[in-house]
Structures are given as structure tokens and as C-alpha cells.
Write an enzyme that holds these catalytic residues in place. Structure first.
Site, PDB file in Angstrom:
ATOM      1  N   ASP A   8      -0.897  -7.634  -0.540  1.00 14.59           N
ATOM      2  CA  ASP A   8      -2.162  -7.966  -1.203  1.00 14.59           C
ATOM      3  C   ASP A   8      -2.187  -7.150  -2.485  1.00 14.59           C
ATOM      4  O   ASP A   8      -2.366  -5.929  -2.446  1.00 14.59           O
ATOM      5  CB  ASP A   8      -3.345  -7.590  -0.283  1.00 14.59           C
ATOM      6  CG  ASP A   8      -4.691  -7.679  -1.003  1.00 14.59           C
ATOM      7  OD1 ASP A   8      -4.746  -8.138  -2.162  1.00 14.59           O
ATOM      8  OD2 ASP A   8      -5.700  -7.262  -0.389  1.00 14.59           O
ATOM      9  N   LYS A  70      -4.967  -6.593 -12.907  1.00 13.71           N
ATOM     10  CA  LYS A  70      -4.944  -7.966 -12.394  1.00 13.71           C
ATOM     11  C   LYS A  70      -5.812  -8.895 -13.243  1.00 13.71           C
ATOM     12  O   LYS A  70      -5.592 -10.104 -13.311  1.00 13.71           O
ATOM     13  CB  LYS A  70      -5.439  -7.948 -10.954  1.00 13.71           C
ATOM     14  CG  LYS A  70      -5.273  -9.243 -10.200  1.00 13.71           C
ATOM     15  CD  LYS A  70      -5.670  -9.036  -8.750  1.00 13.71           C
ATOM     16  CE  LYS A  70      -5.633 -10.307  -7.949  1.00 13.71           C
ATOM     17  NZ  LYS A  70      -6.012 -10.039  -6.540  1.00 13.71           N
ATOM     18  N   GLU A 154      -5.493 -15.903  -1.649  1.00 11.55           N
ATOM     19  CA  GLU A 154      -6.148 -14.842  -0.871  1.00 11.55           C
ATOM     20  C   GLU A 154      -7.047 -15.369   0.244  1.00 11.55           C
ATOM     21  O   GLU A 154      -6.979 -14.889   1.374  1.00 11.55           O
ATOM     22  CB  GLU A 154      -6.922 -13.900  -1.808  1.00 11.55           C
ATOM     23  CG  GLU A 154      -5.974 -13.031  -2.620  1.00 11.55           C
ATOM     24  CD  GLU A 154      -6.639 -12.327  -3.793  1.00 11.55           C
ATOM     25  OE1 GLU A 154      -7.886 -12.325  -3.868  1.00 11.55           O
ATOM     26  OE2 GLU A 154      -5.902 -11.792  -4.646  1.00 11.55           O
ATOM     27  N   ASP A 177     -15.638 -13.043  -0.479  1.00 13.25           N
ATOM     28  CA  ASP A 177     -14.803 -11.894  -0.828  1.00 13.25           C
ATOM     29  C   ASP A 177     -15.486 -11.074  -1.917  1.00 13.25           C
ATOM     30  O   ASP A 177     -15.519 -11.475  -3.085  1.00 13.25           O
ATOM     31  CB  ASP A 177     -13.425 -12.401  -1.294  1.00 13.25           C
ATOM     32  CG  ASP A 177     -12.469 -11.261  -1.659  1.00 13.25           C
ATOM     33  OD1 ASP A 177     -12.919 -10.098  -1.775  1.00 13.25           O
ATOM     34  OD2 ASP A 177     -11.267 -11.546  -1.831  1.00 13.25           O
TER      35      ASP A 177
HETATM   36  P1  ADP Z   1     -10.106  -5.545  -4.431  1.00 11.22           P
HETATM   37  O1  ADP Z   1      -9.926  -6.761  -3.611  1.00 11.22           O
HETATM   38  O2  ADP Z   1     -10.983  -5.777  -5.616  1.00 11.22           O
HETATM   39  O3  ADP Z   1      -8.829  -4.879  -4.788  1.00 11.22           O
HETATM   40  P2  ADP Z   1     -11.200  -4.083  -2.121  1.00 11.22           P
HETATM   41  O4  ADP Z   1     -11.340  -5.229  -1.238  1.00 11.22           O
HETATM   42  O5  ADP Z   1     -10.264  -3.015  -1.715  1.00 11.22           O
HETATM   43  O6  ADP Z   1     -10.938  -4.460  -3.613  1.00 11.22           O
HETATM   44  O7  ADP Z   1     -12.659  -3.458  -2.295  1.00 11.22           O
HETATM   45  C1  ADP Z   1     -12.877  -2.277  -3.005  1.00 11.22           C
HETATM   46  C2  ADP Z   1     -14.356  -2.044  -3.075  1.00 11.22           C
HETATM   47  O8  ADP Z   1     -14.877  -1.910  -1.754  1.00 11.22           O
HETATM   48  C3  ADP Z   1     -14.714  -0.764  -3.797  1.00 11.22           C
HETATM   49  O9  ADP Z   1     -15.797  -1.011  -4.667  1.00 11.22           O
HETATM   50  C4  ADP Z   1     -15.139   0.156  -2.682  1.00 11.22           C
HETATM   51  O10 ADP Z   1     -16.097   1.102  -3.115  1.00 11.22           O
HETATM   52  C5  ADP Z   1     -15.751  -0.808  -1.711  1.00 11.22           C
HETATM   53  N1  ADP Z   1     -15.807  -0.256  -0.362  1.00 11.22           N
HETATM   54  C6  ADP Z   1     -14.772   0.164   0.399  1.00 11.22           C
HETATM   55  N2  ADP Z   1     -15.213   0.630   1.588  1.00 11.22           N
HETATM   56  C7  ADP Z   1     -16.567   0.480   1.587  1.00 11.22           C
HETATM   57  C8  ADP Z   1     -17.603   0.790   2.513  1.00 11.22           C
HETATM   58  N3  ADP Z   1     -17.325   1.347   3.698  1.00 11.22           N
HETATM   59  N4  ADP Z   1     -18.876   0.489   2.163  1.00 11.22           N
HETATM   60  C9  ADP Z   1     -19.154  -0.063   0.970  1.00 11.22           C
HETATM   61  N5  ADP Z   1     -18.232  -0.352   0.052  1.00 11.22           N
HETATM   62  C10 ADP Z   1     -16.946  -0.091   0.340  1.00 11.22           C
HETATM   63 MG    MG Z   2      -9.136  -8.291  -2.693  1.00 12.09          MG
END
Ligand code: ADP
Ligand code: MG
Length: 582
Positions: A8, A70, A154, A177
Site C-alpha cells: 500500500d 503521491k 485501493e 477511505d
Molecule cells: P494514507 O492512506 O493517506 O496514507 P492512513 O490511512 O495511514 O493514510 O491515515 C493516516 C491518518 O490517519 C493520519 O491523519 C493519522 O493521524 C490518522 N490516524 C491514525 N490513527 C488514528 C486514530 N487512532 N485516531 C484518529 N486518527 C488516526
Molecule cells: Mg490509504
């Protein structure tokens, strides 16, 4: 064959995994983390750092730290609505090269964990990525030494991780998402076992980062720079997904001032609500574009770290009028799905099918129109079962085998999957021996093999899919019909069996009375004829009274006992006489 990675490649975070002994697993780096921040730091001496270490350098060296690349990949300079806080050209790199650094790092995590060289991968991209963006992602993989076997969308990956490929044909799924910087909503439909993206919508400038900024601004005292509060705000935000209130302490955050305060979930949710409300219209648009109502969806799944927030889950439930599926880790689902896809591609996930069962019984129609079950419902596949059959009437020279599926006692109430004709030499009733074998392989293909044991000639019929893949609704309908009609069905089966017996008895008695009439007394004959009439009366009666017919059969059987004994004696005498022994 080298291992196949599932990756991912996220805007904020990236993950890598692999199939290990039949299980999809995500791999942790040396620090024990499965989440690698999609950040790359280019030091002036040429050193490249990826992940959490790169983020740590960002505070001191923001112009040399690349994040959210990205958003730029596969786009022409200036295209899109996002301007990065760094200049890639000045760093002598490009979006594809930065992505390649992240992929090379992930590949390294996997190679260390698996202790072998790995050169192949499945990489996910957003559903809305165009050809240029997909091609650029593939190029990045190649630069990182990975042959990209599949670019997977995704939401499809997430749906695989949630196991929704098992839902069945035409099932529809919404994938919500909410990541760090982007919001995507996709509506998928399962067709021929593959997810089709019906529609996508979203906002490329909406995510958890916005919440971090809003919270930092909310916390920062007048005159202080909110940027210094960002990291603490994000950490507090994450904690508030688990607790109602948390403490933030920032000693000497600007060199002189310190900060300490309690922040509550209620405060955070007040800031989050307007942001989350913006996702609603995108969801409605995606539904409308797919030509669906929320009620048409079979599942709503959550993807992205930000969906760990209770308020997000609540908002999603409100938008779609149903509770979202919470069975997977939302920030790992896409990577897990990429690994599952890798497993499907390299064949290591084939055994998943072993857990499949036959949703409905399989059998053949027997004489009298009854269902004869060969493989009962809920049998784990692959499986094999069979039975011997014979001809019910004399001089038959072939047998029609109707392959049936269903739970009803009568053949006509079940579904016919196919039929085959088995030839055999004509002979008296019961002389033929035909073995019928059902075999379902791991792919759910049913093979029906009929063999005339005398000639050894096989007749084979292959039935694809239908034996195992039946829509849930049809299975439910069939089962509830079988329960609803259980009583009459069973009566009908017993009736049919009694009818076949009655017809056989009546025929035999009539023949015997003609041939050996003088051997019985008038009284006996009257008794037998009355009993035969009684059987005939029930047979021709308006109702299929199985119990009455069985009773009448029994009386006729008893009444002919004497005759039967005498017939045997007479036959013996005749045979002895023929041989001149008496
Ligand atoms: P992406 O797909 O954009 O790479 P992710 O799916 O990893 O990102 O999401 C990252 C986001 O999720 C960040 O903004 C992070 O702060 C938030 N995040 C991760 N864990 C938590 C949580 N337990 N509660 C709220 N927000 C969270
Ligand atoms: Mg993502």
C-alpha cells in the site's frame, strides 16, 4: 519463484506484506512499526532517509523533506491543486524517484524479515488514478527493483481484506477511505467474482491532517505558531479515539514558553464535524453515479487511519443508514488486500477454496420423481460421493440421470443443473448396474460420472460454478421452502414410495391369481380381491394419503401370504417334477 509483495503506497503512510505459509501478514521495520510514513529526506551530502527517520528531520530541514509525493506522481508540473512545500527539482529528484525510494525501503523491510531477495510486487493506487499515474507508479516499482505484477485499486484491495469477495454475485459495497490528506469514497459491485468500481468521488484536500491543523490552531495560545503544536495535536487526536479526555504537555515549545492542557473528545469532535460533513455530499454523489440508493448496499467498509475516530464511524452510519463493518484494521486493510491479491496471483491462496461448502444438497432424480441426495448440503469441498442405481422397468436400454440441487423431497421442486443419458444393455427389471459418482473439485466444479458396470462405459457431465456458487437469497429461499413444506414433502415422499410398492404388489397379485387361481379357496380369493380393491381405492383417492396406502399395502401383503407360500411350494414341485424326481 521469488516472493510476491503486497504494497500500500499511501499518501501519508505505506505498508508492505507477504503471504507466509498460507497467511497474509504485514511486516514491521526495525523499530517494530508496520506503518512507514511516506516521507523521504534528501540530505545535502546525498544521503537518503525514508520513513519515521525522515519525518524527524523535517522539523530541522523542511525544504529537503518530501511528503505526500503521491499527490504529484504521474502529473505534469503544476497540474493539480496542491503545491508542495519543497522543490523536487532543486533536490534533483522527481515524484517517481521519491516513490521509488519509499518502495525500495519497503522492499528492504520485507527482505530483512523474510531473509531473502524479493523482486516482485502488487502495488495499490486510488481507484481514480489515470493511466499516467498508474504507469508512473509502476515505473517507481521498477526503479526500486520490483517487477510490478499488478496495479490494484485501493478500494478493491480493502474489500478483499474484508473478505467481501465471498459475498456473492452482484453484491454492492461502499468503501469509505479517510486517510491523512485525502478522502475517497468508492462504490463496488462483485461481477464474476471480481470487484468492479461503479463510481468514485472524494476530496483530495480532506483528511486527518486538516484535523491536526484545526486542533493545533485551537490549542495554540495567541501569538504562538500553531505549527509547533501540530505533532502534539495529532498524537492527542489519536488518543482521543480511545479516551474521552487527554493531556497535552509541551515544555518550552518555542524555547521559552511551556504549554499544558487537557483536551476532550467533545472539543475535537466540534472541530471535526464540519470537515466530516463535507464527506456526506461526496458519498451521496458516488451513490447517485452508481445509480444506487444507500439501501442497495450490502456492506459499508472503513479504510484509512482517520476512520478510527468514533465520530467518523457515527457519521458514516448516518450517511448510509447502516453500521459500517469494523472487522478489520482500517489503516491496514489496503495493504492486507494487496497481499491477498499477491497470494491469489502466485497461487498460494488457492487453498482458501477448501473452506467452501456446498450451499445446497446435490443429487439425482430417482424413479417416481423423488430427490435422491448424493452430496448433502454444507459438505466441505473438494468432495466425492456416489451410489449404485438399477433399472426400474424391464427392457430399459438407457437411464436418464437428472442432476438436481435443492432441499425438497420431490425432484420437480429442486433445480436441475444438467442431465446425462447412460446407455446399457436391455434386460429384466433390476438387471442393470449403474454407478453414479459426484465429484466437486477445489474450484467448485462438479463432475458427474455415470458408469454402466457391465460394460465399464463412462458417461461424464461437467457442471461449472453452480454446485458451489449460489446467491445467498436463492439458498435462503430454497431452505425456507423446504422447511415450510417439510410436512407435505415428507408425506409426498412416503406416498410415492408406497405407491411404487402398491403398483408392484397389485401387478404381482393379479398375475398370480390368473396363473394359480385354482390353488386358493373362494374365501381366500375374496379376501385377496377385497384387499387389492382397498389398495386401488386409496391409490385412486383424491388425497395422497401415505399412511392409509401403507396400511392397505400391508393388508394386501398379509392376505397374499398364504398364496405366496403356496406359489413357492407349487413352483418347487413343478421344478422337481420337471427333473423327474417325484
Ligand atoms: P494514507 O492512506 O493517506 O496514507 P492512513 O490511512 O495511514 O493514510 O491515515 C493516516 C491518518 O490517519 C493520519 O491523519 C493519522 O493521524 C490518522 N490516524 C491514525 N490513527 C488514528 C486514530 N487512532 N485516531 C484518529 N486518527 C488516526
Ligand atoms: Mg490509504
Amino acid at each position: 519463484m521469488s516472493l510476491l509483495l503486497g504494497i500500500d503506497l499511501g499518501t501519508t503512510n505505506s505498508l508492505v506484506g507477504v503471504m507466509d505459509s498460507g497467511f497474509p501478514i504485514l511486516l514491521a521495520d526495525a523499530e517494530g512499526s508496520r506503518l512507514t510514513p511516506s516521507a523521504v529526506h534528501f540530505a545535502s551530502d546525498g544521503t537518503v532517509t525514508v520513513g519515521a527517520a525522515a519525518l524527524r528531520r523535517r522539523a530541522l530541514d523542511p525544504a529537503r523533506t518530501v511528503t505526500s509525493v503521491k499527490r504529484l506522481i504521474g502529473r505534469r508540473a503544476g497540474e493539480g491543486d496542491w503545491q508542495p512545500p519543497y522543490a523536487l527539482a532543486a533536490l534533483g529528484t522527481s515524484p517517481v524517484q521519491v516513490s521509488a525510494e519509499i518502495l525500495r525501503h519497503l522492499r528492504g523491510i520485507a527482505e530483512r524479515a523474510m531473509e531473502q531477495e524479493i523482486t516482485r510486487a502488487v502495488i495499490t493506487v486510488p481507484a481514480y488514478f489515470n493511466d499516467a499515474q498508474r504507469a508512473a507508479t509502476k515505473k517507481a516499482g521498477e526503479l526500486a527493483g520490483l517487477q510490478v505484477e499488478r496495479i490494484l485499486s485501493e478500494p478493491t484491495a480493502a474489500a478483499l481484506a474484508y473478505g467481501l469477495d465471498k459475498l456473492g454475485e452482484h453484491r454492492k459495497v461502499a468503501v469509505y477511505d479517510l486517510g491523512g490528506g485525502t478522502f475517497d469514497i468508492s462504490v463496488l459491485e462483485l461481477r464474476d467474482g471480481v470487484f468492479q468500481v461503479l463510481s468514485t468521488a472524494g476530496d483530495t484536500q480532506l483528511g486527518g491532517d486538516d484535523l491536526d491543523r484545526a486542533l493545533a490552531e485551537h490549542l495554540a495560545p495567541a501569538g504562538a505558531d500553531p505549527a509547533r503544536f501540530l505533532e502534539a495535536a495529532e498524537a492527542a487526536k489519536k488518543r482521543l479515539s480511545e479516551t474521552e479526555s487527554t493531556r497535552i504537555e509541551l515544555p518550552f515549545y518555542d524555547g521559552t514558553h511551556s504549554f499544558a492542557a487537557e483536551v476532550t473528545r467533545v472539543e475535537l469532535e466540534k472541530l471535526a464535524r464540519p470537515l466530516l460533513d463535507r464527506t456526506r455530499s461526496h458519498c451521496l454523489r458516488a451513490l447517485a453515479d452508481a445509480g444506487l440508493q444507500a439501501a442497495d448496499l450490502d456492506e459499508v467498509i472503513l479504510v484509512g487511519g482517520s476512520t478510527r475516530m468514533p465520530l467518523v464511524r457515527q457519521t458514516v452510519a448516518e450517511i448510509f443508514g447502516r453500521e459500517p463493518n469494523l472487522s478489520q484494521h482500517p489503516d491496514e486493510a489496503v495493504a492486507l488486500g494487496a497481499v491477498i491479491q499477491a497470494g491469489i496471483l502466485d497461487g498460494s491462496l488457492r487453498n482458501v477454496l477448501l473452506l467452501d461448502v456446498t450451499p445446497l444438497s446435490l443429487g439425482i432424480e430417482t424413479f417416481g420423481g423423488l430427490m435422491n441426495v448424493i452430496i448433502p448440503r454444507n459438505t466441505t469441498i473438494p468432495c466425492k460421493a456416489g451410489e449404485m442405481f438399477t433399472n426400474a422397468v424391464a427392457n430399459q436400454s438407457e437411464m436418464l440421470v437428472r442432476v438436481l440441487q435443492g432441499e425438497r423431497e420431490l425432484a420437480r421442486d429442486n433445480w436441475e443443473l444438467g442431465r446425462l443419458v447412460v446407455p446399457f444393455p436391455a434386460g429384466p427389471k433390476g438387471s442393470a448396474r449403474v454407478g453414479v459418482q459426484f465429484r466437486i473439485d477445489a474450484d467448485g466444479i462438479l463432475e458427474v460420472l455415470a458408469r454402466d458396470t457391465a460394460s465399464g462405459v463412462d458417461t461424464v457431465l461437467e457442471i461449472r460454478n453452480t454446485a458451489v456458487d449460489v446467491e445467498d437469497e436463492r439458498v435462503e429461499a430454497m431452505i425456507s421452502a423446504s422447511v415450510e413444506h417439510a410436512f407435505e414433502d415428507m408425506n409426498e415422499r412416503v406416498w410415492t414410495e408406497a405407491r411404487l410398492k402398491a403398483e408392484e404388489l397389485l401387478g404381482a397379485v393379479a398375475a398370480a391369481l390368473i396363473q394359480f387361481g385354482e390353488a386358493v379357496t373362494a374365501e381366500e380369493r375374496a379376501g385377496i380381491e377385497a384387499a387389492a380393491l382397498a389398495v386401488r381405492a386409496v391409490l385412486d383417492g383424491p388425497e395422497h394419503d401415505a399412511r392409509a396406502l401403507k396400511a392397505a399395502n400391508q393388508i394386501l401383503d398379509d392376505a397374499t401370504q398364504e398364496l405366496a407360500v403356496r406359489l413357492v411350494e407349487q413352483a418347487m414341485e413343478e421344478s422337481l417334477a420337471r427333473r423327474g424326481l417325484v
